[in-house]
Design an enzyme around this catalytic site. Structure first.
Site, PDB file in Angstrom:
ATOM      1  N   LYS A 243       0.843  -1.201   0.000  1.00  0.00           N
ATOM      2  CA  LYS A 243       0.000   0.000   0.000  1.00  0.00           C
ATOM      3  C   LYS A 243       0.881   1.254   0.000  1.00  0.00           C
ATOM      4  O   LYS A 243       0.653   2.186  -0.771  1.00  0.00           O
ATOM      5  CB  LYS A 243      -0.868  -0.035   1.254  1.00  0.00           C
ATOM      6  CG  LYS A 243      -2.052   0.880   1.186  1.00  0.00           C
ATOM      7  CD  LYS A 243      -2.987   0.523   2.333  1.00  0.00           C
ATOM      8  CE  LYS A 243      -4.098   1.521   2.452  1.00  0.00           C
ATOM      9  NZ  LYS A 243      -4.923   1.252   3.628  1.00  0.00           N
ATOM     10  N   CYS A 401      33.721  15.175  34.561  1.00  0.00           N
ATOM     11  CA  CYS A 401      33.771  16.637  34.496  1.00  0.00           C
ATOM     12  C   CYS A 401      33.231  17.239  35.800  1.00  0.00           C
ATOM     13  O   CYS A 401      33.938  17.234  36.807  1.00  0.00           O
ATOM     14  CB  CYS A 401      33.014  17.134  33.263  1.00  0.00           C
ATOM     15  SG  CYS A 401      33.474  18.797  32.797  1.00  0.00           S
ATOM     16  N   HIS A 527      35.431  14.373  29.257  1.00  0.00           N
ATOM     17  CA  HIS A 527      34.246  13.517  29.119  1.00  0.00           C
ATOM     18  C   HIS A 527      34.612  12.216  28.399  1.00  0.00           C
ATOM     19  O   HIS A 527      34.514  12.139  27.167  1.00  0.00           O
ATOM     20  CB  HIS A 527      33.163  14.242  28.317  1.00  0.00           C
ATOM     21  CG  HIS A 527      32.528  15.362  29.056  1.00  0.00           C
ATOM     22  ND1 HIS A 527      31.415  15.196  29.860  1.00  0.00           N
ATOM     23  CD2 HIS A 527      32.851  16.676  29.135  1.00  0.00           C
ATOM     24  CE1 HIS A 527      31.079  16.359  30.385  1.00  0.00           C
ATOM     25  NE2 HIS A 527      31.928  17.279  29.970  1.00  0.00           N
ATOM     26  N   GLU A 529      33.031   9.585  28.111  1.00  0.00           N
ATOM     27  CA  GLU A 529      31.883   8.924  27.466  1.00  0.00           C
ATOM     28  C   GLU A 529      31.822   9.174  25.957  1.00  0.00           C
ATOM     29  O   GLU A 529      31.262   8.371  25.210  1.00  0.00           O
ATOM     30  CB  GLU A 529      30.567   9.345  28.130  1.00  0.00           C
ATOM     31  CG  GLU A 529      30.157  10.813  27.974  1.00  0.00           C
ATOM     32  CD  GLU A 529      30.701  11.751  29.049  1.00  0.00           C
ATOM     33  OE1 GLU A 529      31.750  11.415  29.658  1.00  0.00           O
ATOM     34  OE2 GLU A 529      30.092  12.816  29.276  1.00  0.00           O
TER      35      GLU A 529
HETATM   36  N1  GLN Z   1      30.134  23.346  35.137  1.00  0.00           N
HETATM   37  C1  GLN Z   1      31.440  22.798  35.175  1.00  0.00           C
HETATM   38  C2  GLN Z   1      32.441  23.629  34.392  1.00  0.00           C
HETATM   39  O1  GLN Z   1      32.073  24.432  33.556  1.00  0.00           O
HETATM   40  C3  GLN Z   1      31.434  21.362  34.656  1.00  0.00           C
HETATM   41  C4  GLN Z   1      31.129  21.264  33.198  1.00  0.00           C
HETATM   42  C5  GLN Z   1      30.737  19.881  32.763  1.00  0.00           C
HETATM   43  O2  GLN Z   1      30.419  19.027  33.573  1.00  0.00           O
HETATM   44  N2  GLN Z   1      30.714  19.648  31.471  1.00  0.00           N
HETATM   45  O3  GLN Z   1      33.611  23.480  34.601  1.00  0.00           O
END
Ligand code: GLN
Length: 566
Positions: A243, A401, A527, A529
């Site tokens: 369809k 972080c 980070h 991750e």
């Molecule tokens: N707010 C914190 C800074 O600017 C951590 C930033 C974050 O976790 N990406 O350093």
């Protein structure tokens, strides 16, 4: 890479041929959030599995220059590329699925495009002309699409248009991808539309009408899709496929039903089995270097499904109501757990609640704790409660972080007895600003794209937990922050057992901190991750899972009465 003499030219100035780039344009219909980004990423994977060089790009129709200034509740996670662009979370899927780093050019927003055109207008680049959506905005969009291919020398560029067909703000992007066909060889562009089939419970049927309407709308803009991916939560019958094919003028074999998968990692395998890759290759007349090899991917999915045991990790954050806000953290946990034959269960804890009523009973049940990144004061005290709990009860802890900063604040307050220790981000008047604004951030007044962003090198201190986990002495990781550990406090911290195990090469910046007298309490200013990939988990996440397995198993031994009577 050989430069072509113009955007669409196949012949470089010296007369040398460059590889011919093909384009797949992917639009969305009916509703958003049906997995268009994952579909695009999965198609990237199955084409790469044939030895093709694939580049991916997302066109986002919003007017922000990038999502970096948006709340995660508006947008989900901000994914950071190696070259420091703050981008849509779909770019994280692209990297994880295709296993290639994307770059700044992979993320195009209406904000960037308009800014560029208006800056040129102010400089006088268009003197005498009237600046219009067509051709000025559409040309700038097309320039960026072409650049995504030339910069990477890709065989195929897959371009995802954010939002759904019919959105007012998406129109210039649809017009630009329509125009892309002009100037390309016939069949060097393919249009793919991802739609959704709603299920009517009362009659027990899937409906194709919204798909028909959205394709009609697309055709009214001059775009005829060659492929329709029909997303559904229920099995799609042959009748439905036929369809859609009939009403949307698409060949039946190019209507690909895609039912909701058990895990996102099943999607490339499902699409491979659907035959879509062969259809694409045939349409685009691609020379394919090798038969598809998805064996490693299949093995990873098998391993994921075979896992019997479960690791429970608490994620203490401020945006936990929207899990997409922690997309890469969630996936990094899955990758690491899979590598250790574990399933992962995330206990989402709203940091504010931990602050108010101290939900310590939940923390008492988990095998590990993650405090992810974040900004602003809300929830900070709750995260400090989590870090304190992890330190005192020797629960494996990974700080990302802000999570590293929180770990240091907690240590300062409760081990060093710096009573009101804090980050200057949350309390400028603190007597112990153990986390402080970075020097080069002090003059910054604009908020967009001005953090310390992207990949930077970091040296690991031999003999530390971090050095052992990575197994090397220099690493590169991605950053997004304005604040840093205040070096004035390094000595008291070190004296009481914190090791600064990762430093910038000039040794001025603390990149990793760990507590020596703890099985696994570590935080990174970067980070990790963003670097985790399926089949190639990140060492810090793998370390957390290993420590969590040890913690869980030791607790089970304690909890079980010894019935060793013989
Ligand atoms: N707010 C914190 C800074 O600017 C951590 C930033 C974050 O976790 N990406 O350093």
């Amino acid at each position: 890479m050989i430069p072509a003499c113009c955007a669409f030219c196949l012949v470089a100035p010296q007369g040398m041929r460059v590889s011919r780039t093909r384009y797949i344009f992917c639009t969305g219909g009916v509703v958003s959030s049906v997995g268009k980004g994952l579909t695009v990423a999965s198609i990237g994977r199955i084409l790469k599995a044939r030895g093709l060089k694939v580049a991916l790009q997302k066109l986002d129709p919003y007017l922000n220059v990038d999502p970096g200034t948006m709340s995660p509740y508006q947008h989900g996670e901000v994914f950071v590329t190696a070259d420091g662009a703050e981008t849509d979370l779909d770019l994280g899927h692209y990297e994880r699925f295709v296993d290639e780093n994307v770059s700044r050019i992979s993320s195009v927003t209406a904000g960037q495009v308009h800014l560029e055109v208006l800056e040129k207008e102010r400089k006088g680049d268009f003197l005498g002309g009237t600046i219009q959506v067509v051709p000025h905005i559409t040309n700038e969009i097309k320039r960026r699409i072409v650049l995504a291919g030339t910069k990477t020398d890709a065989d195929v560029v897959i371009v995802e248009v954010g939002g759904t067909v019919g959105d007012i703000e998406g129109e210039s992007f649809l017009e630009a991808i329509r125009q892309m066909r002009i100037g390309l060889r016939r069949k060097d562009a393919l249009y793919m539309h991802v739609t959704f089939l709603p299920y009517i419970g009362a009659t027990g049927e899937l409906k194709t009408k919204p798909t028909q309407h959205s394709v009609r709308m697309l055709r009214s803009m001059g775009i005829q899709p060659q492929i329709i991916i029909a997303r559904s939560d229920y099995p799609v019958t042959k009748d439905i496929v036929e369809k859609i094919a009939l009403f949307c003028d698409v060949e039946p074999e190019a209507v690909i039903p895609l039912t909701t998968a058990q895990t996102i990692y099943d999607v490339p395998l499902m699409l491979e089995n659907s035959g879509i890759a062969d259809y694409i290759i045939d349409w685009l007349k691609l020379d394919v270097p090798q038969p598809p090899d998805l064996s490693a991917w299949q093995a990873m999915v098998n391993q994921m499904q075979a896992a019997q045991e479960t690791i429970r990790i608490a994620l203490v954050g401020k945006y936990v109501a929207l899990r997409d806000a922690y997309m890469s953290v969630k996936e990094a946990l899955v990758h690491a757990a899979t590598a250790r034959n574990q399933k992962i269960e995330i206990e989402w804890i709203l940091a504010d609640e931990l602050e108010k009523n101290r939900h310590l009973d939940t923390l008492a049940t988990v095998d590990g704790i993650i405090v992810p990144g974040g900004f602003g004061h809300r929830g900070i005290e709750g995260k400090i409660v989590a870090a304190r709990y992890a330190r005192q009860h020797r629960v494996p802890y990974l700080g990302l972080c802000l999570g590293m900063q929180v770990m240091c604040i907690e240590f300062a307050r409760h081990v060093l007895h710096f009573e009101d220790a804090n980050s200057a981000e949350f309390n400028e008047a603190t007597s112990y600003p153990i986390i402080n604004l970075m020097l080069d951030q002090r003059e910054v007044t604009d908020m967009g794209g001005t953090m310390r962003l992207g990949e930077y090198p970091c040296r690991l201190v031999p003999g530390t937990l971090a050095a052992g986990l990575y197994g090397k002495s220099e690493i590169r990781e991605r950053h997004r922050h304005r604040f840093e550990f205040n070096n004035a406090y390094r000595i008291p911290f070190q004296d009481r057992g914190i090791r600064f195990s990762g430093l910038s090469p000039d040794e001025l910046l603390v990149e990793i901190a760990e507590i020596s007298d703890h099985p696994y309490m570590i935080g990174s200013q970067f980070h990790p991750e963003f670097l985790s990939r399926p089949g190639n988990p990140h060492p810090l996440f793998l370390g957390l899972i290993d420590a969590a397995i040890g913690f869980r198993d030791a607790r089970m031994v304690v909890a079980q009465p010894t019935n060793n009577h013989h």
